[in-house]
Design a protein around this motif. Structure first.
Motif, PDB file in Angstrom:
ATOM      1  N   VAL A   1       0.858  -1.186   0.000  1.00  0.00           N
ATOM      2  CA  VAL A   1       0.000   0.000   0.000  1.00  0.00           C
ATOM      3  C   VAL A   1       0.890   1.230   0.000  1.00  0.00           C
ATOM      4  CG1 VAL A   1      -1.759   1.271   1.250  1.00  0.00           C
ATOM      5  CG2 VAL A   1      -1.806  -1.221   1.277  1.00  0.00           C
ATOM      6  N   CYS A   2       0.566   2.168  -0.883  1.00  0.00           N
ATOM      7  CA  CYS A   2       1.357   3.399  -0.987  1.00  0.00           C
ATOM      8  C   CYS A   2       0.493   4.571  -0.538  1.00  0.00           C
ATOM      9  CB  CYS A   2       1.824   3.596  -2.420  1.00  0.00           C
ATOM     10  SG  CYS A   2       2.882   5.036  -2.611  1.00  0.00           S
ATOM     11  N   THR A   3       1.114   5.541   0.113  1.00  0.00           N
ATOM     12  CA  THR A   3       0.362   6.686   0.640  1.00  0.00           C
ATOM     13  C   THR A   3       0.000   7.695  -0.452  1.00  0.00           C
ATOM     14  OG1 THR A   3       2.431   7.798   1.186  1.00  0.00           O
ATOM     15  CG2 THR A   3       1.355   6.510   2.934  1.00  0.00           C
ATOM     16  N   CYS A   4       0.672   7.641  -1.586  1.00  0.00           N
ATOM     17  CA  CYS A   4       0.375   8.638  -2.620  1.00  0.00           C
ATOM     18  C   CYS A   4      -0.911   8.306  -3.383  1.00  0.00           C
ATOM     19  CB  CYS A   4       1.555   8.803  -3.575  1.00  0.00           C
ATOM     20  SG  CYS A   4       1.878   7.380  -4.594  1.00  0.00           S
ATOM     21  N   ARG A   5      -1.431   7.122  -3.297  1.00  0.00           N
ATOM     22  CA  ARG A   5      -2.701   6.688  -3.879  1.00  0.00           C
ATOM     23  C   ARG A   5      -2.780   6.949  -5.378  1.00  0.00           C
ATOM     24  NH1 ARG A   5      -7.132   7.156   0.676  1.00  0.00           N
ATOM     25  NH2 ARG A   5      -5.752   6.912   2.437  1.00  0.00           N
ATOM     26  N   HIS A   6      -1.652   6.951  -6.030  1.00  0.00           N
ATOM     27  CA  HIS A   6      -1.595   7.158  -7.475  1.00  0.00           C
ATOM     28  C   HIS A   6      -2.293   6.015  -8.208  1.00  0.00           C
ATOM     29  CE1 HIS A   6       0.150   9.425 -10.776  1.00  0.00           C
ATOM     30  NE2 HIS A   6       0.383   8.270 -11.367  1.00  0.00           N
ATOM     31  N   TYR A   7      -2.098   4.808  -7.691  1.00  0.00           N
ATOM     32  CA  TYR A   7      -2.691   3.629  -8.321  1.00  0.00           C
ATOM     33  C   TYR A   7      -4.212   3.654  -8.185  1.00  0.00           C
ATOM     34  CZ  TYR A   7      -3.794  -1.228  -9.296  1.00  0.00           C
ATOM     35  OH  TYR A   7      -4.330  -2.369  -9.808  1.00  0.00           O
ATOM     36  N   LEU A   8      -4.712   4.040  -7.032  1.00  0.00           N
ATOM     37  CA  LEU A   8      -6.158   4.055  -6.819  1.00  0.00           C
ATOM     38  C   LEU A   8      -6.843   5.130  -7.657  1.00  0.00           C
ATOM     39  CD1 LEU A   8      -6.253   3.606  -2.947  1.00  0.00           C
ATOM     40  CD2 LEU A   8      -6.741   1.881  -4.679  1.00  0.00           C
ATOM     41  N   ARG A   9      -6.179   6.249  -7.829  1.00  0.00           N
ATOM     42  CA  ARG A   9      -6.795   7.361  -8.550  1.00  0.00           C
ATOM     43  C   ARG A   9      -6.726   7.174 -10.064  1.00  0.00           C
ATOM     44  NH1 ARG A   9      -4.690  12.790  -6.523  1.00  0.00           N
ATOM     45  NH2 ARG A   9      -5.771  12.046  -4.683  1.00  0.00           N
ATOM     46  N   TYR A  10      -5.531   6.838 -10.594  1.00  0.00           N
ATOM     47  CA  TYR A  10      -5.337   6.768 -12.041  1.00  0.00           C
ATOM     48  C   TYR A  10      -5.197   5.359 -12.585  1.00  0.00           C
ATOM     49  CZ  TYR A  10      -4.247  11.656 -11.190  1.00  0.00           C
ATOM     50  OH  TYR A  10      -4.303  12.951 -10.789  1.00  0.00           O
ATOM     51  N   GLY A  11      -4.948   4.405 -11.745  1.00  0.00           N
ATOM     52  CA  GLY A  11      -4.741   3.033 -12.216  1.00  0.00           C
ATOM     53  C   GLY A  11      -3.339   2.778 -12.720  1.00  0.00           C
ATOM     54  N   LEU A  12      -2.409   3.657 -12.409  1.00  0.00           N
ATOM     55  CA  LEU A  12      -1.011   3.499 -12.813  1.00  0.00           C
ATOM     56  C   LEU A  12      -0.149   3.333 -11.560  1.00  0.00           C
ATOM     57  CD1 LEU A  12      -0.856   6.387 -15.407  1.00  0.00           C
ATOM     58  CD2 LEU A  12      -0.994   3.960 -15.904  1.00  0.00           C
ATOM     59  N   LEU A  13       0.822   2.460 -11.666  1.00  0.00           N
ATOM     60  CA  LEU A  13       1.732   2.270 -10.534  1.00  0.00           C
ATOM     61  C   LEU A  13       2.639   3.481 -10.398  1.00  0.00           C
ATOM     62  CD1 LEU A  13       2.767  -1.452 -11.021  1.00  0.00           C
ATOM     63  CD2 LEU A  13       1.163  -0.540  -9.377  1.00  0.00           C
ATOM     64  N   CYS A  14       2.896   3.881  -9.162  1.00  0.00           N
ATOM     65  CA  CYS A  14       3.782   5.023  -8.940  1.00  0.00           C
ATOM     66  C   CYS A  14       5.226   4.527  -8.819  1.00  0.00           C
ATOM     67  CB  CYS A  14       3.356   5.799  -7.693  1.00  0.00           C
ATOM     68  SG  CYS A  14       3.571   4.878  -6.172  1.00  0.00           S
ATOM     69  N   ARG A  15       6.131   5.458  -8.678  1.00  0.00           N
ATOM     70  CA  ARG A  15       7.560   5.120  -8.623  1.00  0.00           C
ATOM     71  C   ARG A  15       7.888   4.269  -7.400  1.00  0.00           C
ATOM     72  NH1 ARG A  15      10.121  10.528  -6.204  1.00  0.00           N
ATOM     73  NH2 ARG A  15       8.247  11.208  -5.164  1.00  0.00           N
ATOM     74  N   HIS A  16       7.127   4.401  -6.337  1.00  0.00           N
ATOM     75  CA  HIS A  16       7.401   3.631  -5.124  1.00  0.00           C
ATOM     76  C   HIS A  16       7.205   2.127  -5.370  1.00  0.00           C
ATOM     77  CE1 HIS A  16       5.886   7.665  -3.786  1.00  0.00           C
ATOM     78  NE2 HIS A  16       7.130   7.666  -3.318  1.00  0.00           N
TER      79      HIS A  16
END
Length: 192
Positions: free
Chosen positions: A2-17
């Protein structure tokens, strides 16, 4: 994970983390659960992938066959994945199949009109009844000459041929207007 930036939940793309964690754990492929369906190639059904169903007369049996063939080829490529040996085997078999088809089916015409007619389902007419409209001037382009500076105008004027009067030789009038000019000058001198 789980990442705190929630990039995956919002856009469906994995973030750098996510990528850093995958790299640190020596994982070379993104796990299946992190690949959303909207980013996959198979979200568009095979019958919509082909452009052949957009133009001309629809032949549903032919379209279904074409769509099924392309779907089978895509499936084979996905099954093989990154195995180079199997990719070469599949490629060689497809080339052999292509040669067999070329031997049995006549080659299509290479003419531009025939290709376009085949694509849209209508052949080019022998006589053209509707012509293109005449092209008008564009807005703001009424004058096709560029604007000239005063210096350019003076140079252009000086290069022009000067006409002189045939009777007196002056260049401010011509032979036809000589009498009028002479009468005007006499009138001006008599007033003074």
């Amino acid at each position: 994970m789980v990442c705190t930036c929630r990039h995956y939940l919002r856009y469906g793309l994995l973030c750098r983390h996510y990528f850093w964690v995958l790299k640190n754990k020596n994982i070379e492929e993104i796990p299946e659960k992190y690949i959303m369906r909207r980013w996959r190639r198979d979200i568009i059904p095979p019958e919509l992938r082909s452009r052949r169903n957009r133009y001309g007369n629809e032949n549903i049996v032919v379209q279904d066959s074409v769509n099924e063939i392309t779907s089978v080829v895509y499936d084979c490529v996905e099954l093989v994945g990154s195995d180079e040996k199997m990719l070469k085997v599949v490629l060689e078999k497809l080339k052999l199949l292509k040669k067999e088809v070329e031997a049995q089916v006549p080659k299509p015409s290479k003419k531009k009109d025939d290709i376009i007619g085949n694509m849209i389902g209508v052949s080019k007419p022998s006589t053209i009844e509707i012509q293109n409209p005449p092209v008008g001037n564009y807005k703001g382009c009424a004058n096709d000459k560029r604007l000239m500076r005063e210096k350019e105008k003076a140079i252009k004027e000086s290069k022009k041929r000067k006409f002189t009067c045939g009777k007196c030789g002056r260049d401010d009038h011509n032979q036809r207007t000589y009498d009028k000019k002479k009468a005007k000058e006499q009138a001006e001198t008599s007033e003074i």
